[in-house]
Design a protein around this motif. Structure first.
Motif, short mmCIF file in Angstrom:
data_model
loop_
_atom_site.label_atom_id
_atom_site.label_comp_id
_atom_site.label_asym_id
_atom_site.label_seq_id
_atom_site.Cartn_x
_atom_site.Cartn_y
_atom_site.Cartn_z
N GLY A 9 0.70 -1.12 -0.21
CA GLY A 9 0.21 0.00 0.03
C GLY A 9 0.85 1.22 0.06
N VAL A 13 0.33 7.08 4.23
CA VAL A 13 1.11 6.30 5.34
C VAL A 13 2.21 5.41 4.71
CG1 VAL A 13 0.67 4.86 7.32
CG2 VAL A 13 -0.78 6.32 6.83
N GLU A 32 2.30 -1.07 -4.68
CA GLU A 32 0.93 -0.48 -4.93
C GLU A 32 0.29 -0.62 -6.17
OE1 GLU A 32 -0.90 1.93 -3.15
OE2 GLU A 32 -2.16 1.84 -4.86
N ARG A 33 -1.22 -0.83 -6.00
CA ARG A 33 -2.14 -1.43 -7.01
C ARG A 33 -2.36 -0.27 -8.13
NH1 ARG A 33 -6.91 -2.02 -3.82
NH2 ARG A 33 -6.67 -4.12 -3.41
N ARG A 42 -9.10 12.57 -0.30
CA ARG A 42 -10.12 12.36 0.88
C ARG A 42 -9.62 13.62 1.87
NH1 ARG A 42 -9.29 6.58 2.28
NH2 ARG A 42 -7.50 6.64 0.96
N ALA A 43 -8.38 13.35 2.16
CA ALA A 43 -8.07 14.46 3.30
C ALA A 43 -7.79 15.69 2.78
CB ALA A 43 -6.86 13.69 4.12
N LEU A 44 -8.20 16.71 3.66
CA LEU A 44 -7.76 18.18 3.11
C LEU A 44 -6.94 18.77 4.36
CD1 LEU A 44 -11.13 19.34 1.52
CD2 LEU A 44 -9.00 18.81 0.23
N THR A 45 -6.81 18.30 5.50
CA THR A 45 -6.07 18.90 6.60
C THR A 45 -4.74 18.26 6.90
OG1 THR A 45 -7.36 17.76 8.20
CG2 THR A 45 -8.36 19.89 7.41
N GLN A 99 -5.05 15.74 -0.06
CA GLN A 99 -4.31 14.81 0.22
C GLN A 99 -3.44 14.28 -1.14
OE1 GLN A 99 -6.43 11.35 2.27
NE2 GLN A 99 -4.96 9.85 1.07
N ALA A 123 -0.58 -7.05 -4.13
CA ALA A 123 -0.24 -8.15 -3.13
C ALA A 123 -1.71 -9.06 -3.11
CB ALA A 123 -0.06 -7.65 -1.93
N ASP A 279 -5.37 3.42 7.95
CA ASP A 279 -6.49 2.54 7.73
C ASP A 279 -6.58 1.52 7.94
OD1 ASP A 279 -7.19 5.47 7.54
OD2 ASP A 279 -8.32 5.29 5.49
N MET A 292 -5.87 10.61 8.34
CA MET A 292 -4.47 10.65 7.59
C MET A 292 -3.30 11.07 8.60
SD MET A 292 -3.00 12.78 4.28
CE MET A 292 -3.18 14.23 5.19
N ASN A 293 -3.50 11.85 9.31
CA ASN A 293 -2.72 12.69 10.37
C ASN A 293 -2.19 11.45 11.36
OD1 ASN A 293 -2.39 15.76 10.24
ND2 ASN A 293 -4.51 15.27 9.59
C1 LIG Z 1 -14.44 12.03 3.12
C2 LIG Z 1 -13.05 11.96 3.84
C3 LIG Z 1 -12.58 12.84 4.10
C4 LIG Z 1 -11.22 12.87 5.05
N1 LIG Z 1 -10.60 13.99 5.34
C5 LIG Z 1 -9.58 13.71 5.90
C6 LIG Z 1 -8.41 14.89 6.48
O1 LIG Z 1 -9.06 16.14 6.26
N2 LIG Z 1 -7.64 14.78 7.39
C7 LIG Z 1 -7.06 13.61 7.53
O2 LIG Z 1 -6.28 13.39 8.35
N3 LIG Z 1 -7.71 12.46 7.22
C8 LIG Z 1 -8.77 12.59 6.27
N4 LIG Z 1 -9.54 11.46 5.92
C9 LIG Z 1 -8.90 10.11 6.12
C10 LIG Z 1 -7.60 9.76 5.26
O3 LIG Z 1 -8.25 10.15 3.86
C11 LIG Z 1 -7.20 8.29 5.38
O4 LIG Z 1 -7.03 8.37 6.58
C12 LIG Z 1 -6.05 8.12 4.62
O5 LIG Z 1 -6.10 8.15 3.22
C13 LIG Z 1 -5.29 6.86 5.01
O6 LIG Z 1 -4.17 6.47 4.44
P1 LIG Z 1 -3.62 5.18 4.34
O7 LIG Z 1 -2.37 5.23 3.45
O8 LIG Z 1 -3.45 4.43 5.48
O9 LIG Z 1 -4.66 4.32 3.40
P2 LIG Z 1 -5.04 4.77 1.84
O10 LIG Z 1 -5.00 6.24 1.53
O11 LIG Z 1 -6.44 3.85 1.75
O12 LIG Z 1 -3.96 4.02 1.00
C14 LIG Z 1 -3.95 2.71 0.96
C15 LIG Z 1 -3.29 2.12 -0.43
O13 LIG Z 1 -3.15 0.65 -0.49
C16 LIG Z 1 -3.27 0.42 -1.83
N5 LIG Z 1 -3.74 -1.14 -1.73
C17 LIG Z 1 -4.50 -1.52 -1.11
N6 LIG Z 1 -4.59 -2.83 -1.03
C18 LIG Z 1 -3.47 -3.40 -1.96
C19 LIG Z 1 -2.76 -4.48 -2.32
N7 LIG Z 1 -3.56 -5.57 -1.86
N8 LIG Z 1 -1.87 -4.36 -3.12
C20 LIG Z 1 -1.25 -3.23 -3.55
N9 LIG Z 1 -1.87 -2.16 -3.15
C21 LIG Z 1 -2.85 -2.06 -2.23
C22 LIG Z 1 -4.42 1.29 -2.19
O14 LIG Z 1 -4.36 1.47 -3.75
C23 LIG Z 1 -4.02 2.68 -1.79
O15 LIG Z 1 -3.12 3.33 -2.71
C24 LIG Z 1 -10.52 11.50 5.20
C25 LIG Z 1 -11.41 10.32 4.76
C26 LIG Z 1 -12.59 10.59 3.98
C27 LIG Z 1 -13.45 9.37 3.48
#
Ligand SMILES: Cc1cc2nc3c(=O)[nH]c(=O)nc-3n(C[C@H](O)[C@H](O)[C@H](O)COP(=O)(O)OP(=O)(O)OC[C@H]3O[C@@H](n4cnc5c(N)ncnc54)[C@H](O)[C@@H]3O)c2cc1C
Length: 511
Positions: A9, A13, A32-33, A42-45, A99, A123, A279, A292-293
């Motif tokens: 992923g 993060v 990464e897929r 999604r995130a703006l802050t 984001q 994966a 997440d 995201m933070n």
């Molecule tokens: C409407 C909305 C508003 C938001 N606003 C905020 C905000 O303002 N501030 C904030 O801090 N957070 C915010 N968030 C939350 C934030 O978007 C997430 O917490 C953040 O994207 C998490 O990051 P991550 O890297 O953990 O996961 P993700 O961003 O979901 O990234 C996971 C990655 O893993 C990849 N992946 C998944 N499975 C596989 C696999 N099997 N093989 C290869 N790749 C794979 C996916 O393609 C993806 O790129 C918001 C969420 C929503 C829904």
């Protein structure tokens, strides 16, 4: 082994963690897929604690160049905002930044540090044994298997790693779906903000830039629609008219989606050689802009510990401390987002409660406490129970302005850009004995405080962890600072066989 660590992923993060590992000399790869970073943000802050961390890696100015600073945050969109400007931080503001931009900065950083990013690669299974982890993947060259010593699931809410590790994801499904759209609203003057709460629903409209608005709608009439059913322009328009009284000339939508209040947390963040961050470890209603933070903060907590395990210096307890330190803070975030979701409601009782809470937030101490929570500046860890007591133990270190021995000024955050521990001698009788020169993961600095900093007056020497938390601070009153420091460094940064000439056995750790 193909790699020391494979990250599944490459969202924000994964990119952050990859950079942290590479900075410490770990051979790391991201699977990464997606072909490229998604343009849909999604995130703006980006909140204060995350900005501090970015500062500690030299990335803050790159983010600031792209975003807008706001001196506030919010809790459940209450009328009284949270005042971030009074927070004890050199990053006492929210950075409003899509984001996708944050991800671009982090990806470039990871690439610059030599991280291998295998895009369009998914994966499909993860299997761990005594020696390592086998990751089965499918990419442009077909299927194959990669091996590494550790795997981290930074693969988002539906995490394959979490499922294959058999880690329960405890909590509840969504009871309410909301609508999100990034669209042009030519009927609104540029950079307008709209916020309405009424019987027919709740709408919030924020400018992303001079032409695009983020529209968030909680429309009771559309709250039971499946997350997978695409939002249509007609639905968006009628929901806007119902909740805001106008469609504001709704023209073109760049992105439309749904999100809900599903709230779940992985019951463990580690299963032997498998870890979870972001997440993959927790999902919640995105109130207050925290997900995201918190994920980025987890990446920075885990990176140096995992690097320590790969490089062989980490004491046994250190890897487990990732779950111990981070799990409670995510639980707290899930709690506050559940509370915020409850407050984002227009029933008479809740409206009354909102009014009471808004008035309470006018009290500076209440506002301050909530601001510290949403900004994550309140995060602290259990203090090292084998170190002498000091109020700073386990706390985050605010940026210190130091006068170095050669007279130069330096910021403690700048010194942390190497990703190493910082052993900071502040007392005139604390000298760099050269004892720690063989610790490639530790830098020794002799300095004095050039600006006042709360609780630092009586510090003889402190060990600041690579993530900017204070492992321990030895007070000047300590009867034998040299041996307290020696024990403390070995406890955290490991015992080097070549230094001591003994068996290299690690000391029992802190709890
Ligand atoms: C409407 C909305 C508003 C938001 N606003 C905020 C905000 O303002 N501030 C904030 O801090 N957070 C915010 N968030 C939350 C934030 O978007 C997430 O917490 C953040 O994207 C998490 O990051 P991550 O890297 O953990 O996961 P993700 O961003 O979901 O990234 C996971 C990655 O893993 C990849 N992946 C998944 N499975 C596989 C696999 N099997 N093989 C290869 N790749 C794979 C996916 O393609 C993806 O790129 C918001 C969420 C929503 C829904």
């Amino acid at each position: 082994m193909d790699y020391d660590v494979i990250l599944i992923g490459g969202g924000p993060v994964g990119m952050m963690l990859a950079g942290e590992l590479a900075l410490a000399g770990v051979h790391v790869c991201i699977l990464e897929r997606l072909k490229s970073t998604t343009p849909f943000s999604r995130a703006l802050t980006v909140h204060p604690r995350t900005l501090e961390i970015m500062d500690m890696r030299g990335l803050k100015s790159k983010l600031l160049d792209r975003g807008r600073r706001l001196p506030r945050g919010h809790f459940a969109s209450l009328d009284t905002p949270l005042d971030f400007s009074v927070l004890d931080s050199s990053s006492n503001y929210t950075l409003f930044l899509p984001q996708s931009e944050t991800e671009e900065v982090l990806e470039q950083w990871a690439l610059d540090l030599g991280v291998e990013i295998r895009r369009e690669t998914e994966a499909i299974s993860v299997h761990q044994d005594e020696e390592g982890v086998a990751v089965r993947m499918s990419g442009p060259q077909g299927e194959g298997t990669l091996r590494s010593a550790y795997v981290v699931g930074t693969d988002g809410a539906k995490s394959l790693v979490r499922k294959q590790a058999g880690i329960p994801f405890e909590g509840h499904d969504a009871t309410f779906m909301a609508i999100l759209a990034d669209a042009a609203l030519p009927g609104l003057p540029p950079m307008s903000v709209v916020s309405r709460m009424g019987e027919k629903g709740i709408v919030s409209i924020l400018p992303i830039d001079s032409t695009t608005y983020r529209i968030l709608i909680l429309d009771p009439e559309r709250s039971f629609v499946s997350k997978h059913e695409p939002v249509t322009m007609e639905e968006l328009r009628s929901s806007l008219i119902r909740t805001a009284g106008s469609d504001f000339g709704l023209a073109e939508a760049k992105w439309m989606s749904r999100f809900g209040n599903a709230t779940r947390q992985a019951s463990r963040y580690r299963e032997n050689r498998l870890f979870l961050a972001g997440d993959a470890a927790h999902i919640h209603f995105p109130a207050g802009g925290q997900g995201m933070n918190i994920g980025l903060q987890e990446a920075v907590n885990l990176g140096w510990k995992l690097a320590g395990a790969v490089k062989g210096w980490a004491p046994e307890w250190l890897l487990d401390s990732y779950h111990a330190e981070r799990f409670p803070w995510s639980t707290a975030m899930l709690g506050n987002t559940e509370a915020q979701f409850t407050l984002i409601d227009t029933s008479p009782g809740v409206m009354e409660l909102r009014s009471i809470m808004s008035k309470l937030l006018l009290h500076p101490e209440v506002n301050h406490q909530m601001a510290e929570q949403i900004s994550a500046l309140n995060v602290h860890y259990t203090s090292d129970d084998r170190a002498p007591y000091h109020v700073l133990n386990g706390k985050r270190s605010a940026e210190l302005i130091l006068r170095l021995k050669n007279g130069d000024l330096a910021s403690s955050y700048q010194l942390l850009r190497s990703g190493k521990f910082l052993l900071l001698h502040l007392s005139s009788d604390a000298k760099n004995s050269g004892e720690w020169n063989r610790y490639g993961h530790l830098q020794v600095i002799e300095a004095s405080l050039a600006a006042k900093a709360a609780h630092w007056d009586d510090v003889h020497t402190a060990l600041i962890r690579p993530d900017g938390h204070i492992a321990w601070a030895v007070p000047v009153s300590d009867p034998d600072p040299a041996s307290t420091i020696r024990d403390g460094v070995v406890r955290w940064a490991g015992e080097l066989r070549s230094l001591t000439g003994d068996s290299g056995e690690q000391k029992p750790g802190v709890k």
